[in-house]
Design an enzyme around this catalytic site. Structure first.
Site, PDB file in Angstrom:
ATOM      1  N   LYS A  11      13.550  13.817  26.334  1.00 53.71           N
ATOM      2  CA  LYS A  11      13.430  15.020  26.173  1.00 53.71           C
ATOM      3  C   LYS A  11      12.650  15.294  24.569  1.00 53.71           C
ATOM      4  O   LYS A  11      13.860  15.131  23.548  1.00 53.71           O
ATOM      5  CB  LYS A  11      13.544  16.711  26.485  1.00 53.71           C
ATOM      6  CG  LYS A  11      13.044  18.178  26.797  1.00 53.71           C
ATOM      7  CD  LYS A  11      11.979  17.411  27.936  1.00 53.71           C
ATOM      8  CE  LYS A  11      11.623  18.510  28.653  1.00 53.71           C
ATOM      9  NZ  LYS A  11      11.190  18.409  30.548  1.00 53.71           N
ATOM     10  N   THR A  58      15.475  15.689  32.271  1.00 54.09           N
ATOM     11  CA  THR A  58      14.970  16.098  30.624  1.00 54.09           C
ATOM     12  C   THR A  58      14.907  17.450  30.615  1.00 54.09           C
ATOM     13  O   THR A  58      15.371  17.852  29.630  1.00 54.09           O
ATOM     14  CB  THR A  58      13.524  15.205  30.610  1.00 54.09           C
ATOM     15  OG1 THR A  58      12.413  15.886  31.407  1.00 54.09           O
ATOM     16  CG2 THR A  58      13.885  13.749  30.644  1.00 54.09           C
ATOM     17  N   ARG A 177      -3.592   8.058 -16.030  1.00 51.21           N
ATOM     18  CA  ARG A 177      -4.487   8.760 -14.553  1.00 51.21           C
ATOM     19  C   ARG A 177      -3.795   9.744 -14.014  1.00 51.21           C
ATOM     20  O   ARG A 177      -2.473   9.727 -14.360  1.00 51.21           O
ATOM     21  CB  ARG A 177      -4.352   7.325 -13.770  1.00 51.21           C
ATOM     22  CG  ARG A 177      -3.187   6.842 -13.365  1.00 51.21           C
ATOM     23  CD  ARG A 177      -3.270   5.702 -12.547  1.00 51.21           C
ATOM     24  NE  ARG A 177      -2.281   5.646 -12.044  1.00 51.21           N
ATOM     25  CZ  ARG A 177      -1.862   4.038 -10.748  1.00 51.21           C
ATOM     26  NH1 ARG A 177      -3.189   3.812 -10.457  1.00 51.21           N
ATOM     27  NH2 ARG A 177      -0.764   4.139 -10.420  1.00 51.21           N
ATOM     28  N   GLN A 229       4.753   1.236  -7.524  1.00 44.05           N
ATOM     29  CA  GLN A 229       6.126   0.568  -7.007  1.00 44.05           C
ATOM     30  C   GLN A 229       7.684   0.462  -8.297  1.00 44.05           C
ATOM     31  O   GLN A 229       8.209   0.800  -7.721  1.00 44.05           O
ATOM     32  CB  GLN A 229       5.691  -1.107  -7.674  1.00 44.05           C
ATOM     33  CG  GLN A 229       4.767  -1.657  -6.125  1.00 44.05           C
ATOM     34  CD  GLN A 229       3.225  -1.256  -6.797  1.00 44.05           C
ATOM     35  OE1 GLN A 229       2.492  -0.360  -7.397  1.00 44.05           O
ATOM     36  NE2 GLN A 229       2.433  -2.054  -5.905  1.00 44.05           N
ATOM     37  N   HIS A 257      -5.571   8.907  -4.375  1.00 47.00           N
ATOM     38  CA  HIS A 257      -6.379   8.434  -5.401  1.00 47.00           C
ATOM     39  C   HIS A 257      -7.428   9.753  -6.200  1.00 47.00           C
ATOM     40  O   HIS A 257      -7.680  10.247  -4.865  1.00 47.00           O
ATOM     41  CB  HIS A 257      -7.314   7.124  -4.873  1.00 47.00           C
ATOM     42  CG  HIS A 257      -6.841   6.336  -4.538  1.00 47.00           C
ATOM     43  ND1 HIS A 257      -5.500   5.278  -5.299  1.00 47.00           N
ATOM     44  CD2 HIS A 257      -7.101   4.951  -3.709  1.00 47.00           C
ATOM     45  CE1 HIS A 257      -5.251   4.448  -4.560  1.00 47.00           C
ATOM     46  NE2 HIS A 257      -6.320   4.339  -3.740  1.00 47.00           N
TER      47      HIS A 257
HETATM   48  O1  LIG Z   1       0.540   2.637  -8.790  1.00 52.34           O
HETATM   49  C1  LIG Z   1      -0.159   1.845  -8.648  1.00 52.34           C
HETATM   50  N1  LIG Z   1       0.012  -0.048  -7.883  1.00 52.34           N
HETATM   51  C2  LIG Z   1      -1.095  -0.590  -6.926  1.00 52.34           C
HETATM   52  O2  LIG Z   1      -0.191  -1.432  -6.266  1.00 52.34           O
HETATM   53  C3  LIG Z   1      -1.945   0.460  -6.928  1.00 52.34           C
HETATM   54  N2  LIG Z   1      -3.733  -1.131  -6.615  1.00 52.34           N
HETATM   55  C4  LIG Z   1      -4.687  -0.022  -6.708  1.00 52.34           C
HETATM   56  O3  LIG Z   1      -5.573  -0.615  -6.662  1.00 52.34           O
HETATM   57  N3  LIG Z   1      -3.791   0.691  -7.966  1.00 52.34           N
HETATM   58  C5  LIG Z   1      -2.149   0.946  -8.096  1.00 52.34           C
HETATM   59  N4  LIG Z   1      -1.215   1.411  -8.545  1.00 52.34           N
END
Ligand SMILES: O=c1[nH]c(=O)c2[nH]c(=O)[nH]c2[nH]1
Length: 302
Positions: A11, A58, A177, A229, A257
Site C-alpha cells: 500500500k 493491501t 552571485r 560541488q 539560477h
Molecule cells: O556551482 C556551479 N556548478 C556548476 O557546475 C555550474 N555550471 C553552471 O553553469 N553554473 C554552475 N554553478
C-alpha cells in the site's frame, strides 16, 4: 515462455497523523506521515497462477500501519519503519522482505506572544524528513534517512569561475552571485542486524537528522562557495564525521539560477556586477549537482 523476474506489492500513500498528549503538562505533539509498505517473498503464484492464498491484502497492510502507529512510537521514523517492516516478516512466514518508506511532514510549534503554544502548529514549507527502511529476513535492516524539499537562498558568498571555456561557453565568470537550491540530502546507515539493534541505537537517528540539517544550513550560509560541488562535498564530510554509524552521505542539489538583468539600455541604468540589485529568478532549466561522500577506503561507485 516467460517468468516472473521480480515482484513486490503493498500500500502506498497511507496518510497517518498521530497526536501525543502529555496529560501532566497539557503539551501535545503531532506527527504526520505518508507511508508506503511493499512486501516481497513467496508470492510468485499470485502473479502466475491467480493464487490469492499468498496475498496479504493491501487493505490489511494499510490497517497494520494504523495499528502499529497506535501501539508504538512513530518517532524517530527509522525506528517506526523498522518495527513496521519487522512485523510483516515475523507475522507471515512466506514474506521475506518488507520495504517501508515514510515521509514525515513538518509541523512546527507556533510561538504565540513569545511562548511555544501547547497544541498549535505551522507547516513552514515543503521540507520533509524521509526514511527508507528495508527489512530483509536473514540479513538485517538497511536504513536510509533523508531531508527533502528544504529550499535555501543566499544573496552573496557564492562564486563560480575557472570552469571550461570553449566555443560552447557563454556564461561569465562570477565572484559574487545568488545561490539557491532545494536541499535533497540522504545518509545511509551501516546495516543493522535486526530490530533489537535499531532500538539500541534509538537516540542516534534524531541526532543524525539534527546534525545533517544544521551542518547543511551552516555550511550553506558560511562557506564562501567556489561551486555547488565544492560546498556540498564539505557538507557531506562533516556529516560523516558527526555520525560514525553512517556509511555514506549523498546530496542532489538543483542550482536554481537567478540571472542578472542588464538594464543599461534604459537611460544607462547600472544593474550588473557590483551594481546588481534586480534579478530574474529562473524556473528552468536548472543545474543539478549530485554526489555521494563515503569514508576513505570505501569509495562509492562513481
Ligand atoms: O556551482 C556551479 N556548478 C556548476 O557546475 C555550474 N555550471 C553552471 O553553469 N553554473 C554552475 N554553478
Amino acid at each position: 515462455m516467460s517468468a516472473l523476474a521480480a515482484a513486490r506489492y503493498g500500500k502506498d500513500n497511507v496518510r497517518v497523523c498521530k497526536v501525543h498528549r502529555d496529560e501532566k503538562t497539557g503539551i501535545q505533539t503531532v506527527v504526520e506521515m505518508t507511508v508506503c509498505v511493499l512486501l516481497e517473498g513467496d508470492i510468485e503464484t499470485s502473479y502466475t497462477k491467480a493464487d490469492n492464498s499468498v496475498v496479504v491484502a493491501t487493505d490489511s497492510i494499510k490497517n497494520t500501519v494504523f495499528i502499529t502507529a497506535k501501539q508504538n512510537p512513530v518517532t524517530p521514523p527509522e525506528l517506526f519503519g523498522s518495527i513496521l517492516g519487522t512485523h510483516f516478516i515475523e507475522k507471515y512466514s512466506h514474506i521475506h522482505a518488507a520495504h517501508v518508506n515514510i515521509v514525515t511532514h513538518r509541523w512546527v510549534r507556533m510561538d504565540i506572544d513569545g511562548k511555544p503554544h501547547p497544541h498549535s502548529f505551522i507547516k513552514p514549507g515543503t521540507e520533509t524528513r524521509d526514511v527508507q527502511v528495508d527489512v530483509i529476513e536473514g540479513k538485517g535492516i538497511d536504513i536510509n534517512s533523508a531531508i527533502n524539499g528544504l529550499t535555501v537562498l543566499k544573496s552573496t558568498g557564492s562564486q563560480f569561475w575557472g570552469f571550461v571555456r570553449d566555443e560552447y561557453t557563454t556564461l561569465k565568470e562570477t565572484w559574487d552571485r545568488i545561490l539557491s537550491t532545494d536541499v535533497a540530502a540522504n545518509w545511509q546507515w551501516r546495516r543493522f542486524t535486526g530490530l533489537a539493534e535499531v532500538k539500541a541505537h534509538f537516540e542516534k537517528f534524531n541526532a543524525a537528522w539534527e546534525a545533517a540539517r544544521a551542518i547543511t544550513l551552516k555550511t550553506f550560509a558560511e562557506d564562501n562557495s567556489a561551486s555547488v560541488q565544492a560546498t556540498m562535498y564539505k557538507m557531506g564530510e562533516q556529516i560523516l564525521a558527526a555520525a560514525p554509524l553512517l556509511d555514506t552521505v549523498s546530496y542532489a542539489l538543483p542550482n536554481n539560477h537567478f540571472f542578472e538583468i542588464d538594464l543599461s539600455w534604459h537611460k544607462g541604468l547600472k544593474n550588473t556586477g557590483k551594481d546588481a540589485e534586480v534579478y530574474a529568478p529562473q524556473s528552468n532549466p536548472n543545474g543539478l549537482i549530485k554526489c555521494t561522500v563515503a569514508r576513505s577506503g570505501q569509495k562509492a561507485k562513481l
